[in-house]
Motif scaffolding. Structure first.
Motif, PDB file in Angstrom:
ATOM      1  N   GLN B  15       0.845  -1.186   0.000  1.00  0.00           N
ATOM      2  CA  GLN B  15       0.000   0.000   0.000  1.00  0.00           C
ATOM      3  C   GLN B  15       0.887   1.245   0.000  1.00  0.00           C
ATOM      4  O   GLN B  15       1.743   1.406   0.862  1.00  0.00           O
ATOM      5  CB  GLN B  15      -0.910  -0.025   1.245  1.00  0.00           C
ATOM      6  CG  GLN B  15      -1.911   1.091   1.278  1.00  0.00           C
ATOM      7  CD  GLN B  15      -3.287   0.661   0.757  1.00  0.00           C
ATOM      8  OE1 GLN B  15      -3.500  -0.487   0.440  1.00  0.00           O
ATOM      9  NE2 GLN B  15      -4.202   1.613   0.661  1.00  0.00           N
ATOM     10  N   ALA B  16       0.688   2.131  -0.976  1.00  0.00           N
ATOM     11  CA  ALA B  16       1.540   3.313  -1.095  1.00  0.00           C
ATOM     12  C   ALA B  16       0.907   4.547  -0.472  1.00  0.00           C
ATOM     13  O   ALA B  16       1.613   5.476  -0.077  1.00  0.00           O
ATOM     14  CB  ALA B  16       1.872   3.567  -2.555  1.00  0.00           C
ATOM     15  N   LEU B  17      -0.401   4.573  -0.396  1.00  0.00           N
ATOM     16  CA  LEU B  17      -1.085   5.668   0.288  1.00  0.00           C
ATOM     17  C   LEU B  17      -2.285   5.093   1.035  1.00  0.00           C
ATOM     18  O   LEU B  17      -3.050   4.297   0.486  1.00  0.00           O
ATOM     19  CB  LEU B  17      -1.585   6.730  -0.713  1.00  0.00           C
ATOM     20  CG  LEU B  17      -0.552   7.587  -1.446  1.00  0.00           C
ATOM     21  CD1 LEU B  17      -1.246   8.508  -2.437  1.00  0.00           C
ATOM     22  CD2 LEU B  17       0.278   8.411  -0.469  1.00  0.00           C
ATOM     23  N   THR B  41       5.693  11.197  -3.870  1.00  0.00           N
ATOM     24  CA  THR B  41       5.637  11.159  -5.342  1.00  0.00           C
ATOM     25  C   THR B  41       4.386  10.442  -5.822  1.00  0.00           C
ATOM     26  O   THR B  41       3.749  10.858  -6.791  1.00  0.00           O
ATOM     27  CB  THR B  41       6.904  10.472  -5.892  1.00  0.00           C
ATOM     28  OG1 THR B  41       8.034  11.244  -5.488  1.00  0.00           O
ATOM     29  CG2 THR B  41       6.874  10.381  -7.405  1.00  0.00           C
ATOM     30  N   THR B  42       4.017   9.371  -5.111  1.00  0.00           N
ATOM     31  CA  THR B  42       2.796   8.650  -5.471  1.00  0.00           C
ATOM     32  C   THR B  42       1.588   9.573  -5.434  1.00  0.00           C
ATOM     33  O   THR B  42       0.744   9.542  -6.327  1.00  0.00           O
ATOM     34  CB  THR B  42       2.570   7.483  -4.483  1.00  0.00           C
ATOM     35  OG1 THR B  42       3.735   6.675  -4.475  1.00  0.00           O
ATOM     36  CG2 THR B  42       1.373   6.648  -4.885  1.00  0.00           C
ATOM     37  N   LEU B  43       1.551  10.430  -4.414  1.00  0.00           N
ATOM     38  CA  LEU B  43       0.428  11.368  -4.296  1.00  0.00           C
ATOM     39  C   LEU B  43       0.356  12.280  -5.529  1.00  0.00           C
ATOM     40  O   LEU B  43      -0.718  12.478  -6.112  1.00  0.00           O
ATOM     41  CB  LEU B  43       0.587  12.194  -3.011  1.00  0.00           C
ATOM     42  CG  LEU B  43      -0.466  13.277  -2.772  1.00  0.00           C
ATOM     43  CD1 LEU B  43      -1.866  12.677  -2.744  1.00  0.00           C
ATOM     44  CD2 LEU B  43      -0.185  14.016  -1.469  1.00  0.00           C
ATOM     45  N   LEU B  44       1.515  12.810  -5.963  1.00  0.00           N
ATOM     46  CA  LEU B  44       1.525  13.659  -7.156  1.00  0.00           C
ATOM     47  C   LEU B  44       1.088  12.865  -8.387  1.00  0.00           C
ATOM     48  O   LEU B  44       0.346  13.361  -9.231  1.00  0.00           O
ATOM     49  CB  LEU B  44       2.915  14.264  -7.395  1.00  0.00           C
ATOM     50  CG  LEU B  44       3.429  15.283  -6.375  1.00  0.00           C
ATOM     51  CD1 LEU B  44       4.614  16.044  -6.948  1.00  0.00           C
ATOM     52  CD2 LEU B  44       2.344  16.254  -5.944  1.00  0.00           C
ATOM     53  N   MET B  51      -1.238   7.576 -12.004  1.00  0.00           N
ATOM     54  CA  MET B  51      -1.668   6.389 -11.266  1.00  0.00           C
ATOM     55  C   MET B  51      -3.136   6.532 -10.902  1.00  0.00           C
ATOM     56  O   MET B  51      -3.611   7.642 -10.656  1.00  0.00           O
ATOM     57  CB  MET B  51      -0.857   6.243  -9.977  1.00  0.00           C
ATOM     58  CG  MET B  51       0.544   5.790 -10.202  1.00  0.00           C
ATOM     59  SD  MET B  51       1.286   5.352  -8.626  1.00  0.00           S
ATOM     60  CE  MET B  51       0.442   3.809  -8.284  1.00  0.00           C
ATOM     61  N   ARG B  52      -3.805   5.413 -10.836  1.00  0.00           N
ATOM     62  CA  ARG B  52      -5.222   5.432 -10.453  1.00  0.00           C
ATOM     63  C   ARG B  52      -5.355   5.019  -8.987  1.00  0.00           C
ATOM     64  O   ARG B  52      -4.748   4.026  -8.567  1.00  0.00           O
ATOM     65  CB  ARG B  52      -6.005   4.438 -11.305  1.00  0.00           C
ATOM     66  CG  ARG B  52      -6.075   4.818 -12.745  1.00  0.00           C
ATOM     67  CD  ARG B  52      -7.406   5.469 -13.078  1.00  0.00           C
ATOM     68  NE  ARG B  52      -7.389   5.976 -14.431  1.00  0.00           N
ATOM     69  CZ  ARG B  52      -7.165   7.252 -14.747  1.00  0.00           C
ATOM     70  NH1 ARG B  52      -6.940   8.150 -13.811  1.00  0.00           N
ATOM     71  NH2 ARG B  52      -7.166   7.646 -15.994  1.00  0.00           N
ATOM     72  N   PRO B  53      -6.157   5.766  -8.217  1.00  0.00           N
ATOM     73  CA  PRO B  53      -6.377   5.346  -6.831  1.00  0.00           C
ATOM     74  C   PRO B  53      -7.320   4.137  -6.761  1.00  0.00           C
ATOM     75  O   PRO B  53      -8.180   3.965  -7.633  1.00  0.00           O
ATOM     76  CB  PRO B  53      -7.032   6.576  -6.198  1.00  0.00           C
ATOM     77  CG  PRO B  53      -7.640   7.332  -7.323  1.00  0.00           C
ATOM     78  CD  PRO B  53      -6.825   7.031  -8.543  1.00  0.00           C
ATOM     79  N   LEU B  54      -7.136   3.291  -5.723  1.00  0.00           N
ATOM     80  CA  LEU B  54      -8.065   2.172  -5.504  1.00  0.00           C
ATOM     81  C   LEU B  54      -9.406   2.713  -5.057  1.00  0.00           C
ATOM     82  O   LEU B  54     -10.463   2.234  -5.433  1.00  0.00           O
ATOM     83  CB  LEU B  54      -7.528   1.241  -4.409  1.00  0.00           C
ATOM     84  CG  LEU B  54      -6.301   0.414  -4.743  1.00  0.00           C
ATOM     85  CD1 LEU B  54      -5.840  -0.350  -3.503  1.00  0.00           C
ATOM     86  CD2 LEU B  54      -6.630  -0.540  -5.870  1.00  0.00           C
ATOM     87  N   SER B  55      -9.329   3.742  -4.187  1.00  0.00           N
ATOM     88  CA  SER B  55     -10.557   4.407  -3.743  1.00  0.00           C
ATOM     89  C   SER B  55     -10.212   5.840  -3.401  1.00  0.00           C
ATOM     90  O   SER B  55      -9.046   6.212  -3.337  1.00  0.00           O
ATOM     91  CB  SER B  55     -11.132   3.689  -2.522  1.00  0.00           C
ATOM     92  OG  SER B  55     -10.206   3.767  -1.458  1.00  0.00           O
ATOM     93  N   ALA B 210       3.126   6.191   4.172  1.00  0.00           N
ATOM     94  CA  ALA B 210       1.926   6.208   3.335  1.00  0.00           C
ATOM     95  C   ALA B 210       0.706   6.869   3.986  1.00  0.00           C
ATOM     96  O   ALA B 210      -0.386   6.800   3.440  1.00  0.00           O
ATOM     97  CB  ALA B 210       1.571   4.789   2.867  1.00  0.00           C
ATOM     98  N   ARG B 211       0.881   7.486   5.165  1.00  0.00           N
ATOM     99  CA  ARG B 211      -0.249   8.188   5.765  1.00  0.00           C
ATOM    100  C   ARG B 211       0.122   9.633   6.057  1.00  0.00           C
ATOM    101  O   ARG B 211       1.278   9.936   6.372  1.00  0.00           O
ATOM    102  CB  ARG B 211      -0.644   7.563   7.114  1.00  0.00           C
ATOM    103  CG  ARG B 211      -1.194   6.184   7.029  1.00  0.00           C
ATOM    104  CD  ARG B 211      -1.255   5.616   8.452  1.00  0.00           C
ATOM    105  NE  ARG B 211      -1.188   4.165   8.398  1.00  0.00           N
ATOM    106  CZ  ARG B 211      -2.262   3.379   8.334  1.00  0.00           C
ATOM    107  NH1 ARG B 211      -3.451   3.904   8.343  1.00  0.00           N
ATOM    108  NH2 ARG B 211      -2.120   2.072   8.258  1.00  0.00           N
ATOM    109  N   ILE B 212      -0.873  10.515   6.030  1.00  0.00           N
ATOM    110  CA  ILE B 212      -0.655  11.880   6.506  1.00  0.00           C
ATOM    111  C   ILE B 212      -0.687  11.818   8.026  1.00  0.00           C
ATOM    112  O   ILE B 212      -1.689  11.392   8.608  1.00  0.00           O
ATOM    113  CB  ILE B 212      -1.787  12.815   6.022  1.00  0.00           C
ATOM    114  CG1 ILE B 212      -1.874  12.824   4.506  1.00  0.00           C
ATOM    115  CG2 ILE B 212      -1.605  14.216   6.603  1.00  0.00           C
ATOM    116  CD1 ILE B 212      -1.046  13.849   3.810  1.00  0.00           C
TER     117      ILE B 212
END
Lengths: 287, 234
Positions: B15-17, B41-44, B51-55, B210-212
């Motif tokens: 899980q990246a985010l 970078t994943t967030l950008l 990239m597509r988010p899972l949700s 991967a979390r804020i």
């Protein structure tokens, strides 16, 4: 002596021009669209047969029929990529290069058999602008001179297109870094389809030129596919000027070999191919 | 202006985010801080559609954009300057800049954009016919930012513009980014150089694993004890 020399030289340049043209198309398909297109030669065959068919059936000048053949083949190529290869890209991910090679291999059989159904298995040919031309004591059919001039002009035109136009720049950017090209706003799916279509378009033009000079058969494609592969490896992957120059080099080598030992040229091409891979895998003009 | 709501992303099983939400108000510079591999970078990449988010959802100027393709998102006014610049090495500086304004609306105004960009980075004009691969580290980053501006974006996303640069050059870059804000640009700045970046950002988010984990205005950011200990060392 001079006439012989001119003859061999001209034959080499002529073959070279056609080799360069088909290899540029092949390189575009592999370098940008990542398809090692085994069916490249089949589109040369299609171009040749369509030209022959228009000429014998409707007495249409081969150069005029190019105006129909080339756009038709381009559209076929564009939509082949946009449908088949794009969905393959989604499902195969990192394995795209291998799966696209297999897909193009499948296309070989489909196209070849379609051609056999449409036009039969016979060897075909026609005579067009075959009046003799004298250059430095050697005699050539006019259509050969025409073919050489046309292939050089097309090569230069295509190079200018890549260097100068907005779309040409997008193609080069996409070849260097596809995801950054997307970040610039390039619709990659369209650019890749365009490259595939243009590659096949070059093949069909080469096919038209070939049909003016040589006999054609529905199974002539594979030899040209192999030659494109050799030229691209010789020139260095992804280099258009490299393709152009090495096309001429291979053409000259072929014509010299043909003069001394007719029928051996393909064997010499293979030898060159292996030698280049062993000695300088990046190609003569590669980075 | 930009809102990311509860985004989850994974690379295969990793899980990246995790449930990441951020908000970037118009006219501000917002910082995303965190260590290597935290997910910045994943967030950008999710915002720019690479990239597509899972949700989760991404909204930009009142539109859902997480289902759009990258080239569409660019045309809405988001410019993503990737990590390390990622220049087109075999193209000249001018061609790199022209690629920046590839989108049709930007293409029509590319001469105007070129003039503006050359005004900010006069060095680039001197070398416009050189290949990008001949540039030095600082010049490369200049070109990357300039190329990002050529699309005339409303939101500029910079991924570690200070990476690998000399301290003086970094100060210069942050001054330029601040001046872009004064011209009305909104900036999302991903950085590891937190101390320097805090001087120009209005608010900041901290990503860990991967979390804020924390977000606040830039002045409050420095007051947080955890941030000071873990990232600033005092």
């Amino acid at each position: 002596m001079l006439a012989t020399f001119v003859n061999v030289l001209f034959d080499g340049l002529l073959m070279g021009g056609i080799y360069a043209l088909i290899a540029i198309g092949f390189s575009l398909q592999y370098g940008v669209a990542r398809v090692l297109n085994i069916s490249h030669g089949e589109f040369i065959m299609l171009g040749a047969f369509m030209t022959w068919w228009f000429f014998t059936r409707f007495f249409l000048n081969p150069l005029a029929s190019l105006l129909i053949t080339a756009p038709t083949i381009f559209i076929i190529g564009f939509f082949l990529y946009k449908t088949l290869f794009t969905s393959l890209r989604k499902t195969s991910g990192a394995g795209f290069e291998a799966s696209s090679l297999l897909l193009s291999f499948g296309l070989v059989f489909i196209i070849q058999n379609l051609a056999i159904i449409l036009w039969g298995r016979d060897i075909r040919g026609y005579t067009f602008m075959a009046s003799p031309v004298r250059i430095l004591g050697a005699i050539f059919a006019f259509n050969r001179v025409l073919a050489l001039v046309l292939s050089v002009c097309l090569g230069i035109l295509f190079y200018m297109f890549l260097a100068r136009s907005r779309t040409g720049k997008a193609i080069r950017a996409a070849a260097q870094d596809p995801s950054v090209a997307e970040l610039m706003g390039v619709n990659m799916r369209n650019v890749l389809s365009l490259c595939f279509g243009l590659g096949i378009l070059m093949a069909s033009i080469a096919g038209c030129l070939v049909s003016m000079m040589y006999e054609i058969t529905p199974v002539m494609g594979l030899e040209y596919t192999i030659i494109s592969m050799i030229v691209v490896v010789l020139g260095g992957l992804g280099s258009i000027p490299g393709c152009f120059l090495s096309g001429f080099i291979l053409g000259l080598v072929g014509s010299i070999v043909n003069y001394t030992q007719p029928g051996l040229s393909l064997a010499v091409y293979y030898f060159l191919f292996v030698a280049i891979l062993l000695i300088r895998p990046s190609g003569l003009f590669g980075r | 202006m930009l809102e990311v709501r509860g985004v989850n992303v994974s690379y295969g099983k990793i899980q990246a985010l995790w449930d990441v939400s951020i908000e970037v108000p118009e006219g501000q510079i917002v910082g995303i801080f965190g260590a290597n591999g935290a997910g910045k970078t994943t967030l950008l990449n999710v915002i720019s559609g690479l990239m597509r988010p899972l949700s989760g959802e991404v909204w930009f100027m009142g539109r859902k954009i997480h289902t759009l393709e990258t080239h569409r998102i660019v045309r809405l006014g988001i410019s993503h300057i990737p990590e390390g610049g990622r220049l087109f090495e075999e193209m000249t500086i001018r061609e790199n800049l022209e690629m920046g304004s590839y989108a049709p609306s930007a293409w029509r105004r590319r001469q105007e954009s070129l003039r503006e960009v050359y005004q900010i980075f006069p060095k680039l004009k001197e070398r416009e016919d050189q290949l990008a691969k001949t540039l030095s580290g600082g010049e490369r980053q200049m070109l990357a930012i300039a190329r990002g501006l050529m699309s005339r974006p409303r939101l500029l996303m910079c991924d570690e513009p200070s990476f690998g640069l000399a301290p003086l050059v970094i100060i210069e870059f942050f001054r330029i980014i601040k001046s872009l804000k004064e011209r009305g640009l909104t900036v999302l700045l991903v950085e590891q150089n937190i101390a320097r970046a805090l001087e120009i950002v209005d608010r900041a988010y901290l990503i860990e694993n991967a979390r804020i984990v924390f977000h606040s205005s830039s002045s409050d950011f420095l007051q947080n004890e955890y941030v000071r200990k873990a990232y600033l060392g005092y």
